[in-house]
Design a protein around this motif. Structure first.
Motif, PDB file in Angstrom:
ATOM      1  N   ARG A   1       7.012  -8.962  -8.090  1.00 49.98           N
ATOM      2  CA  ARG A   1       8.286  -9.377  -7.503  1.00 49.98           C
ATOM      3  C   ARG A   1       8.069 -10.516  -6.501  1.00 49.98           C
ATOM      4  O   ARG A   1       7.043 -10.537  -5.809  1.00 49.98           O
ATOM      5  CB  ARG A   1       8.965  -8.185  -6.810  1.00 49.98           C
ATOM      6  N   THR A   2       9.036 -11.413  -6.440  1.00 43.11           N
ATOM      7  CA  THR A   2       8.922 -12.567  -5.554  1.00 43.11           C
ATOM      8  C   THR A   2       9.059 -12.156  -4.093  1.00 43.11           C
ATOM      9  O   THR A   2       9.906 -11.332  -3.746  1.00 43.11           O
ATOM     10  CB  THR A   2      10.017 -13.596  -5.903  1.00 43.11           C
ATOM     11  N   THR A   3       8.219 -12.740  -3.254  1.00 44.79           N
ATOM     12  CA  THR A   3       8.274 -12.482  -1.813  1.00 44.79           C
ATOM     13  C   THR A   3       8.374 -13.831  -1.085  1.00 44.79           C
ATOM     14  O   THR A   3       8.203 -14.874  -1.704  1.00 44.79           O
ATOM     15  CB  THR A   3       6.983 -11.783  -1.327  1.00 44.79           C
ATOM     16  N   THR A   4       8.647 -13.787   0.215  1.00 45.74           N
ATOM     17  CA  THR A   4       8.562 -15.010   1.023  1.00 45.74           C
ATOM     18  C   THR A   4       7.753 -14.726   2.289  1.00 45.74           C
ATOM     19  O   THR A   4       7.672 -13.589   2.751  1.00 45.74           O
ATOM     20  CB  THR A   4       9.951 -15.552   1.428  1.00 45.74           C
ATOM     21  N   LEU A   5       7.183 -15.799   2.831  1.00 47.71           N
ATOM     22  CA  LEU A   5       6.282 -15.661   3.984  1.00 47.71           C
ATOM     23  C   LEU A   5       7.010 -15.758   5.323  1.00 47.71           C
ATOM     24  O   LEU A   5       6.375 -15.816   6.367  1.00 47.71           O
ATOM     25  CB  LEU A   5       5.209 -16.748   3.946  1.00 47.71           C
ATOM     26  N   GLY A   6       8.336 -15.807   5.299  1.00 40.38           N
ATOM     27  CA  GLY A   6       9.082 -15.978   6.551  1.00 40.38           C
ATOM     28  C   GLY A   6       9.551 -17.423   6.669  1.00 40.38           C
ATOM     29  O   GLY A   6       8.903 -18.331   6.146  1.00 40.38           O
ATOM     30  N   ARG A   7      10.655 -17.611   7.399  1.00 37.58           N
ATOM     31  CA  ARG A   7      11.235 -18.944   7.503  1.00 37.58           C
ATOM     32  C   ARG A   7      10.217 -19.947   8.029  1.00 37.58           C
ATOM     33  O   ARG A   7       9.435 -19.647   8.928  1.00 37.58           O
ATOM     34  CB  ARG A   7      12.478 -18.935   8.425  1.00 37.58           C
TER      35      ARG A   7
ATOM     36  N   THR B   1      16.973 -10.794  -1.726  1.00 37.81           N
ATOM     37  CA  THR B   1      17.026 -11.987  -0.881  1.00 37.81           C
ATOM     38  C   THR B   1      15.864 -12.925  -1.191  1.00 37.81           C
ATOM     39  O   THR B   1      16.055 -14.132  -1.379  1.00 37.81           O
ATOM     40  CB  THR B   1      16.967 -11.587   0.617  1.00 37.81           C
ATOM     41  N   ASP B   2      14.662 -12.378  -1.262  1.00 40.26           N
ATOM     42  CA  ASP B   2      13.504 -13.237  -1.517  1.00 40.26           C
ATOM     43  C   ASP B   2      13.580 -13.899  -2.890  1.00 40.26           C
ATOM     44  O   ASP B   2      13.280 -15.076  -3.051  1.00 40.26           O
ATOM     45  CB  ASP B   2      12.200 -12.435  -1.371  1.00 40.26           C
ATOM     46  N   GLU B   3      14.010 -13.134  -3.884  1.00 45.09           N
ATOM     47  CA  GLU B   3      14.162 -13.683  -5.228  1.00 45.09           C
ATOM     48  C   GLU B   3      15.148 -14.865  -5.200  1.00 45.09           C
ATOM     49  O   GLU B   3      14.884 -15.937  -5.748  1.00 45.09           O
ATOM     50  CB  GLU B   3      14.664 -12.567  -6.162  1.00 45.09           C
ATOM     51  N   LEU B   4      16.246 -14.653  -4.522  1.00 46.88           N
ATOM     52  CA  LEU B   4      17.291 -15.678  -4.445  1.00 46.88           C
ATOM     53  C   LEU B   4      16.786 -16.909  -3.687  1.00 46.88           C
ATOM     54  O   LEU B   4      16.886 -18.047  -4.160  1.00 46.88           O
ATOM     55  CB  LEU B   4      18.499 -15.043  -3.743  1.00 46.88           C
TER      56      LEU B   4
END
Ligand code: ASP
Ligand code: MG
Length: 452
Positions: A195-201, A114-117
């Protein structure tokens, strides 16, 4: 180490990079401030939501609809460039990645996938923005923020490693500031394996503040679609007034308790390094905005009202609580095991009431009231669940040290059934719950009594 040249980090949200014209307005904003050296962008409005939907795994037909919608948003911008071919290939390559990843997600979803996408939204908006800057004669450089934004591997809500970020920024980003304007992505990062991560919406605000901290910036500008922070949501109360200057504490309370203007974590780095944060509208930059900073003159008793819907009130009753120790500890260890974060809490002799934020997606697991949790709590005590409550937070200063606050606030709320009150833990807030259906009216009435 102090910076010689002032640095401003300017962040533009999704609506400020929604299309070609919005991007150009944002470019105007950047160019009007010679101190703006780093630009942080969200994905173009709508793109992240589409990517999130793809990451949840869709069947082919639906997948193509979403993919087309993403392609259209980005190509509408691309086609208006004077020389679209310069980055057409790159955008095409990213769109192809998205297609492949979305197909993989339709077979098996995972938080890492999900984060990669989802990261592709910010990758595309920044590439397009750099090209617009170049066509307007600005020497701009695209920078992959993942080189410096080291995070934990908690995909979907990764925590930044502030020490690593500071070091990497000094090595890899700071030297480039002298060369050209840097354009980079909000929201995304990478964990130790790359690996790619996200910090939250909504995490791009947080990125901007973190980069501001790491660069020891002089200010962080958050450009959005509202000209600043208001005494309450102007969509509920048209008479709401813009606040010109507000303290970190007050603004943090507002963000935490539901004002949508800033991501709740944004102010943490700003407070740590005392960096003022300006919030304004890229649509009307001349309209001014709100400056969030350390000290404000004459902080008012009542500053603002924030509203958060979709709160669930849990009331736990147990006679075991009577004269016993450790009951609360047990309750909280169950909640912690289920990754539940509690917002408000009050207790009596034999019961505890607490609120959970049940807004939004379940993928983060943070706010989810699962049946497993209820079963576990029920083995300890009797549990009562009331859904669809609204949390109203009155933000101010010295609230619990001033006389007459209770009378003034609750006098204005006489017609309402107030379900729970929290007051006294912080001198900056007074919170209470009302049934969801009465929330707007309660906010209107309180606003007209305290702020108009
Ligand atoms: N694009 C991401 C989101 O929509 C991050 C952000 O906009 O701040 O949540
Ligand atoms: Mg956004």
């Amino acid at each position: 180490m102090t910076q010689e040249v002032p640095i401003v980090v300017a962040k533009f949200g999704g609506t400020s990079v929604a299309d070609f014209d919005a991007m150009n307005r944002s470019v105007d904003v950047v160019l009007s401030d010679s101190q703006a050296r780093v630009v942080v962008l969200s994905a173009s409005a709508g793109v992240t939501n589409l990517l999130v939907a793809l990451a949840e795994g869709l069947e082919a037909t639906e997948r193509f609809v979403k993919l087309d919608a993403i392609r259209k948003i980005q190509f509408d911008i691309l086609e208006r460039l004077r020389q679209p071919n310069v980055i057409r290939e790159e955008i095409d390559r990213l769109l192809e990645n998205i297609t492949t990843l979305a197909e993989a997600a339709s077979l098996a979803t995972s938080p890492a996938l999900t984060d990669e996408l989802v990261s592709h939204g910010e990758l595309m908006s920044t590439l397009l923005f750099v090209e617009i800057l170049r066509e307007r004669g600005v020497d701009a450089q695209w920078f992959d923020v993942r080189k410096v934004m080291r995070t934990s591997d908690r995909f979907g809500r990764a925590e930044p490693d502030v020490a690593a970020l500071a070091e990497l920024v000094q090595q890899q980003l700071a030297p480039r500031l002298a060369e050209s304007l840097i354009v980079t992505q909000g929201f995304i990062g990478s964990e130790s394996k790359g690996r790619t991560t996200t910090l939250g919406r909504g995490g791009s605000d947080y990125t901007a503040a973190l980069l501001g901290e790491a660069l020891q910036a002089d200010r962080v500008d958050i450009w959005t679609d509202v000209p600043g922070i208001y005494t309450t949501d102007p969509r509920i109360v048209p008479a709401a007034k813009r606040i010109d200057k507000i303290s970190f504490e007050e603004a943090a309370e507002m963000a935490t308790f539901g004002a949508k203007v800033l991501h709740p974590s944004t102010l943490l780095p700003a407070v740590r390094h005392d960096i003022p944060v300006f919030v304004g509208s890229s649509k009307e930059p001349k309209a001014g905005g709100t400056l969030v900073c350390n000290k404000t003159d004459a902080p008012p008793l009542f500053r603002a009202l924030a509203l958060r819907r979709s709160q669930t009130l849990l009331t736990l009753h147990s006679l075991n609580m009577l004269h016993s120790r450790g009951f609360l500890a047990e309750v909280f260890s169950i909640l912690a095991r289920h990754s539940i974060s509690v917002d408000l809490i009050t207790t009596s002799e034999v019961s505890v009431a607490l609120t959970l934020d049940t807004t939004g997606s379940t993928s983060t697991g943070d706010t989810l009231l699962t049946s497993a949790l209820l079963t576990e709590l029920s083995s300890l005590c009797r549990v009562e669940v009331e859904e669809d409550q609204a949390l109203i937070a009155l933000i101010g200063n010295e609230l619990c040290r001033s006389v007459g606050v209770g009378k003034e606030v609750f006098g204005a709320l006489e017609p309402f059934n107030i379900r729970m009150i929290c007051y006294g833990a912080s001198s900056h807030n007074l919170c209470f719950l009302v049934p969801g259906s009465e929330a707007n009216r309660a906010v209107e009435m309180l606003h007209s009594n305290l702020f108009e």
